[in-house]
Design a protein around this motif. Structure first.
Motif, PDB file in Angstrom:
ATOM      1  N   LEU A  16       1.539  -1.115  -0.227  1.00  0.00           N
ATOM      2  CA  LEU A  16       0.067   0.085  -0.355  1.00  0.00           C
ATOM      3  C   LEU A  16       1.174   1.190  -0.078  1.00  0.00           C
ATOM      4  CD1 LEU A  16      -2.373  -0.797   2.259  1.00  0.00           C
ATOM      5  CD2 LEU A  16      -2.817  -1.838   0.303  1.00  0.00           C
ATOM      6  N   GLY A  17       0.419   2.314  -0.516  1.00  0.00           N
ATOM      7  CA  GLY A  17       0.782   3.733  -0.392  1.00  0.00           C
ATOM      8  C   GLY A  17       0.485   5.306  -0.824  1.00  0.00           C
ATOM      9  N   THR A  18       1.329   6.381  -0.848  1.00  0.00           N
ATOM     10  CA  THR A  18       0.542   7.768  -0.694  1.00  0.00           C
ATOM     11  C   THR A  18       1.740   7.829  -1.279  1.00  0.00           C
ATOM     12  OG1 THR A  18      -1.259   8.791   0.182  1.00  0.00           O
ATOM     13  CG2 THR A  18       1.105   7.711   0.892  1.00  0.00           C
ATOM     14  N   GLU A  19       0.954   9.199  -1.919  1.00  0.00           N
ATOM     15  CA  GLU A  19       2.223  10.332  -2.572  1.00  0.00           C
ATOM     16  C   GLU A  19       3.208  10.807  -1.848  1.00  0.00           C
ATOM     17  OE1 GLU A  19       1.904   9.725  -5.421  1.00  0.00           O
ATOM     18  OE2 GLU A  19       0.339   8.401  -5.849  1.00  0.00           O
ATOM     19  N   PHE A  20       4.519  10.375  -2.160  1.00  0.00           N
ATOM     20  CA  PHE A  20       4.886  11.383  -0.941  1.00  0.00           C
ATOM     21  C   PHE A  20       5.273  12.788  -1.643  1.00  0.00           C
ATOM     22  CE2 PHE A  20       5.707   6.702  -0.075  1.00  0.00           C
ATOM     23  CZ  PHE A  20       6.004   6.145   0.641  1.00  0.00           C
ATOM     24  N   ASN A  21       4.953  13.046  -2.754  1.00  0.00           N
ATOM     25  CA  ASN A  21       5.251  14.326  -2.891  1.00  0.00           C
ATOM     26  C   ASN A  21       3.991  15.371  -1.944  1.00  0.00           C
ATOM     27  OD1 ASN A  21       2.941  13.408  -4.689  1.00  0.00           O
ATOM     28  ND2 ASN A  21       3.953  14.673  -6.393  1.00  0.00           N
ATOM     29  N   ARG A  22       3.351  15.007  -1.420  1.00  0.00           N
ATOM     30  CA  ARG A  22       1.903  15.546  -1.089  1.00  0.00           C
ATOM     31  C   ARG A  22       2.593  15.379   0.164  1.00  0.00           C
ATOM     32  NH1 ARG A  22      -2.054  18.955  -2.224  1.00  0.00           N
ATOM     33  NH2 ARG A  22      -4.102  18.419  -0.719  1.00  0.00           N
ATOM     34  N   ILE A  23       2.962  14.576   0.355  1.00  0.00           N
ATOM     35  CA  ILE A  23       3.052  14.377   2.895  1.00  0.00           C
ATOM     36  C   ILE A  23       4.605  15.385   2.390  1.00  0.00           C
ATOM     37  CG2 ILE A  23       4.560  12.785   3.993  1.00  0.00           C
ATOM     38  CD1 ILE A  23       3.245  10.978   3.244  1.00  0.00           C
ATOM     39  N   GLN A  24       5.534  15.461   2.042  1.00  0.00           N
ATOM     40  CA  GLN A  24       6.677  16.208   1.873  1.00  0.00           C
ATOM     41  C   GLN A  24       6.538  17.790   1.724  1.00  0.00           C
ATOM     42  OE1 GLN A  24       9.221  15.843   2.046  1.00  0.00           O
ATOM     43  NE2 GLN A  24      10.641  17.669   2.024  1.00  0.00           N
ATOM     44  N   LYS A  25       4.745  17.921   1.103  1.00  0.00           N
ATOM     45  CA  LYS A  25       4.904  19.454   1.304  1.00  0.00           C
ATOM     46  C   LYS A  25       4.218  19.919   2.005  1.00  0.00           C
ATOM     47  CE  LYS A  25       4.738  21.926  -2.383  1.00  0.00           C
ATOM     48  NZ  LYS A  25       5.114  23.274  -2.551  1.00  0.00           N
ATOM     49  N   LEU A  26       3.063  19.174   2.277  1.00  0.00           N
ATOM     50  CA  LEU A  26       2.006  19.410   3.784  1.00  0.00           C
ATOM     51  C   LEU A  26       2.511  19.241   5.060  1.00  0.00           C
ATOM     52  CD1 LEU A  26      -1.176  17.928   2.441  1.00  0.00           C
ATOM     53  CD2 LEU A  26       0.018  20.830   3.305  1.00  0.00           C
ATOM     54  N   ARG A  27       4.012  17.796   4.969  1.00  0.00           N
ATOM     55  CA  ARG A  27       4.196  17.094   6.292  1.00  0.00           C
ATOM     56  C   ARG A  27       6.071  17.052   5.568  1.00  0.00           C
ATOM     57  NH1 ARG A  27       4.076  13.950  11.229  1.00  0.00           N
ATOM     58  NH2 ARG A  27       5.690  15.577  11.979  1.00  0.00           N
ATOM     59  N   PRO A  28       6.791  18.865   5.995  1.00  0.00           N
ATOM     60  CA  PRO A  28       8.084  17.718   5.513  1.00  0.00           C
ATOM     61  C   PRO A  28       9.105  17.435   6.622  1.00  0.00           C
ATOM     62  CG  PRO A  28       7.149  20.157   5.293  1.00  0.00           C
ATOM     63  CD  PRO A  28       6.914  19.888   5.912  1.00  0.00           C
ATOM     64  N   GLY A  29      10.016  16.183   5.825  1.00  0.00           N
ATOM     65  CA  GLY A  29      10.830  15.591   6.606  1.00  0.00           C
ATOM     66  C   GLY A  29      10.431  13.581   6.472  1.00  0.00           C
ATOM     67  N   TYR A  30       8.417  14.251   6.064  1.00  0.00           N
ATOM     68  CA  TYR A  30       8.085  12.659   5.654  1.00  0.00           C
ATOM     69  C   TYR A  30       8.115  12.197   4.392  1.00  0.00           C
ATOM     70  CZ  TYR A  30       7.681  11.772  10.959  1.00  0.00           C
ATOM     71  OH  TYR A  30       7.834  11.919  12.145  1.00  0.00           O
ATOM     72  N   GLY A  31       8.293  12.851   4.008  1.00  0.00           N
ATOM     73  CA  GLY A  31       7.855  12.784   2.195  1.00  0.00           C
ATOM     74  C   GLY A  31       9.024  12.820   1.241  1.00  0.00           C
ATOM     75  N   TYR A  32       9.237  13.133   0.450  1.00  0.00           N
ATOM     76  CA  TYR A  32      10.731  12.828  -0.766  1.00  0.00           C
ATOM     77  C   TYR A  32      10.387  14.466  -1.412  1.00  0.00           C
ATOM     78  CZ  TYR A  32      10.565   8.175   0.385  1.00  0.00           C
ATOM     79  OH  TYR A  32      10.204   6.229   0.772  1.00  0.00           O
ATOM     80  N   ALA A  33      11.991  14.629  -1.774  1.00  0.00           N
ATOM     81  CA  ALA A  33      12.517  16.130  -2.481  1.00  0.00           C
ATOM     82  C   ALA A  33      11.980  15.338  -3.776  1.00  0.00           C
ATOM     83  CB  ALA A  33      12.964  16.670  -2.609  1.00  0.00           C
ATOM     84  N   GLY A  34      12.031  16.027  -4.260  1.00  0.00           N
ATOM     85  CA  GLY A  34      12.328  15.914  -6.499  1.00  0.00           C
ATOM     86  C   GLY A  34      11.393  15.706  -7.544  1.00  0.00           C
ATOM     87  N   VAL A  35      10.190  15.727  -6.378  1.00  0.00           N
ATOM     88  CA  VAL A  35       9.089  15.599  -7.403  1.00  0.00           C
ATOM     89  C   VAL A  35       7.889  16.038  -7.237  1.00  0.00           C
ATOM     90  CG1 VAL A  35       6.713  13.952  -8.848  1.00  0.00           C
ATOM     91  CG2 VAL A  35       9.317  13.268  -8.293  1.00  0.00           C
ATOM     92  N   PRO A  36       7.576  17.776  -8.214  1.00  0.00           N
ATOM     93  CA  PRO A  36       6.421  18.196  -7.254  1.00  0.00           C
ATOM     94  C   PRO A  36       5.034  18.271  -7.313  1.00  0.00           C
ATOM     95  CG  PRO A  36       8.041  19.616  -9.372  1.00  0.00           C
ATOM     96  CD  PRO A  36       8.235  17.743  -9.282  1.00  0.00           C
ATOM     97  N   ASP A  37       4.490  18.316  -6.496  1.00  0.00           N
ATOM     98  CA  ASP A  37       3.017  17.847  -6.143  1.00  0.00           C
ATOM     99  C   ASP A  37       2.141  18.377  -7.467  1.00  0.00           C
ATOM    100  OD1 ASP A  37       0.657  16.945  -5.714  1.00  0.00           O
ATOM    101  OD2 ASP A  37       0.315  18.488  -3.479  1.00  0.00           O
ATOM    102  N   PRO A  38       1.756  18.183  -8.059  1.00  0.00           N
ATOM    103  CA  PRO A  38       1.030  18.049  -9.274  1.00  0.00           C
ATOM    104  C   PRO A  38      -0.385  18.924  -9.254  1.00  0.00           C
ATOM    105  CG  PRO A  38       0.657  15.797  -9.103  1.00  0.00           C
ATOM    106  CD  PRO A  38       1.571  16.448  -8.208  1.00  0.00           C
ATOM    107  N   PHE A  39      -1.211  18.455  -7.098  1.00  0.00           N
ATOM    108  CA  PHE A  39      -2.233  19.053  -7.024  1.00  0.00           C
ATOM    109  C   PHE A  39      -1.742  20.302  -5.569  1.00  0.00           C
ATOM    110  CE2 PHE A  39      -2.376  14.582  -9.417  1.00  0.00           C
ATOM    111  CZ  PHE A  39      -3.774  15.228  -9.764  1.00  0.00           C
TER     112      PHE A  39
END
Length: 430
Positions: free
Chosen positions: A166-189
């Motif tokens: 199971l997964g979720t979008e790590f760019n979304r996490i990074q935007k709203l909870r930095p440190g738990y997502g990943y850099a390098g891919v902008p959140d298109p939403f």
């Protein structure tokens, strides 16, 4: 033999620990200002490079207990970027803690690494997340043959039979909870408070086929204690599948506002815990309090978590899925939030846990709790230097070996940055 190493303010001496081949050293010494323990704390890695595993609910050891997964990175003290490569490797406990490099990742964070873990039901394969061609992907590697294949999406958690993730979008996490997502891919939403196109997905580990189970917009449309959530910024976090692979947990989180003129959310977030069937249906808000934090499945029906249930004090509680049953755990003893798991092979009688830095000396405690007798056994208190805070902090995140006999944890108390440590608990739990 009992060894005790006290903090420098008690003025006692250094103890020399086991052997380590990560940097070619045959022994490593632990500074006298590092920790307090009545147990042998074995240091498995050493600087100058940083070594750690990450989160507490992943399989770090292979089924034989010989190979220990670990990540290695140059010494940096900031948020990682897509240009900061992480080396994936394992330590051979049967060969003088030999370091064996296995691969790389450019999709990682300080708290959860790159989701590196052994695939359940496999003696040979591991999985981790990476960044390739502008997309977050996951790699599966046979650590002995070096055969590798790449799946089209990143993983968050794996089924206990090793067949799906199971997964979720790590760019979304990074935007709203930095440190738990990943850099390098902008959140298109990034300008959409609750997009319908993304959310929580399921991916087959053999074929790579995936399907969206629950969208962010679906959960945002469900009121929280009578309040509409349409004006908030939403994301999903912390997914974990039940031991029988029948249901899963995820945390639905939201923030109130964004910074003026930017896309960065600044307010504190609110959390509710949701359980669901593996097709995304039969959802149940297990903890509607807004305070859900760390948690673990005790069995297919019970979840132990740190929270503040409605009308109750903060603490650890056992919730029974799809009911309103809530039972305190470790009341008056397990009084601080930590990363809790059940010790393997003890039928839920022993809990492994840690704390955040406490007091002026910033000591992180590692301990066991015996549920039937309400007995606490402190395995040690470890100093975390002040510079390790916020996103770059190093939580102990204790993990248990599959036979329950050993605890592995990350710590900065040794004087050479974040490193991997081990302690034998076999005589305690038996």
């Amino acid at each position: 033999m009992v060894k005790v190493v006290l903090a420098f303010f008690l003025g006692l001496a250094t103890i020399v620990m086991g052997q380590n081949n990560v940097t070619g050293n045959q022994s490593t010494s632990v500074p006298p200002d590092s920790y307090i323990s009545d147990y042998d704390i074995v240091k498995l890695t050493a600087g100058p490079k940083q070594h750690w595993f990450g989160y507490y609910d992943k399989l770090q050891l292979d089924p034989t207990g010989r190979y220990v997964l670990v990540a290695q990175v140059d010494t940096i003290h900031r948020s990682p970027t897509e240009n900061d490569g992480l080396v994936i490797g394992m330590i051979d406990l049967h060969d003088n803690n030999k370091w064996i490099p296995l691969g790389e990742s450019h999709a990682w964070g300080w708290q959860q690494g790159c989701m590196l873990q052994w695939i359940p039901n496999s003696k040979e394969e591991i999985i981790w997340n990476d960044l390739e061609d502008g997309k977050f992907v996951s790699h599966i590697l046979n650590v002995f043959t070096k055969e590798k294949r790449t799946l089209p999406k990143a993983v968050y958690t794996l089924s206990n039979d090793g067949s799906f993730a199971l997964g979720t979008e790590f760019n979304r996490i990074q935007k709203l909870r930095p440190g738990y997502g990943y850099a390098g891919v902008p959140d298109p939403f990034e300008n959409n408070r609750h997009p319908d196109e993304i959310g929580l997905y399921k991916m087959d580990l053999k074929t790579g086929r995936s399907e969206l189970l629950i969208s962010i917009d679906e959960m945002a449309g469900q009121e929280h204690q009578g309040e509409s959530l349409s004006g908030y910024w939403h994301w999903f976090n912390h997914i974990l599948i039940s031991p029988d692979d029948q249901r899963f947990i995820f945390l639905h989180r939201w923030r109130k506002e964004k910074e003026n003129g930017t896309n960065k959310a600044t307010s504190g977030f609110i959390t509710r815990m949701i359980t669901a069937d593996l097709d995304g249906g039969n959802r149940y808000i297990l903890d509607p309090s807004g305070y859900t934090s760390h948690f673990i499945w005790k069995n297919p029906n019970e979840v132990c978590m740190w929270t503040k249930p409605l009308g109750k004090d903060s603490g650890f509680y056992s919730f029974t899925d799809r009911t309103d049953s809530i039972v305190p755990v470790g009341a008056g003893i397990m009084t601080a939030n930590g990363h809790n798991t059940y010790v393997n092979g003890t039928s839920g009688e022993w809990i492994l846990n840690d704390t955040y830095p406490q007091g002026e000396d910033r000591l992180q405690e590692l301990y066991l709790y015996h549920v039937p007798t309400k007995k606490k056994v402190s395995l040690g208190k470890f100093h975390e230097p002040l510079k390790y805070k916020s996103e770059v902090r190093c939580d102990l995140h204790p993990r248990n070996s599959r036979d329950g006999n050993f605890v592995f944890f990350d710590s900065t108390h040794g004087g050479d940055g974040r490193q991997l440590y081990m302690v034998d608990i076999s005589q305690i739990i038996k």
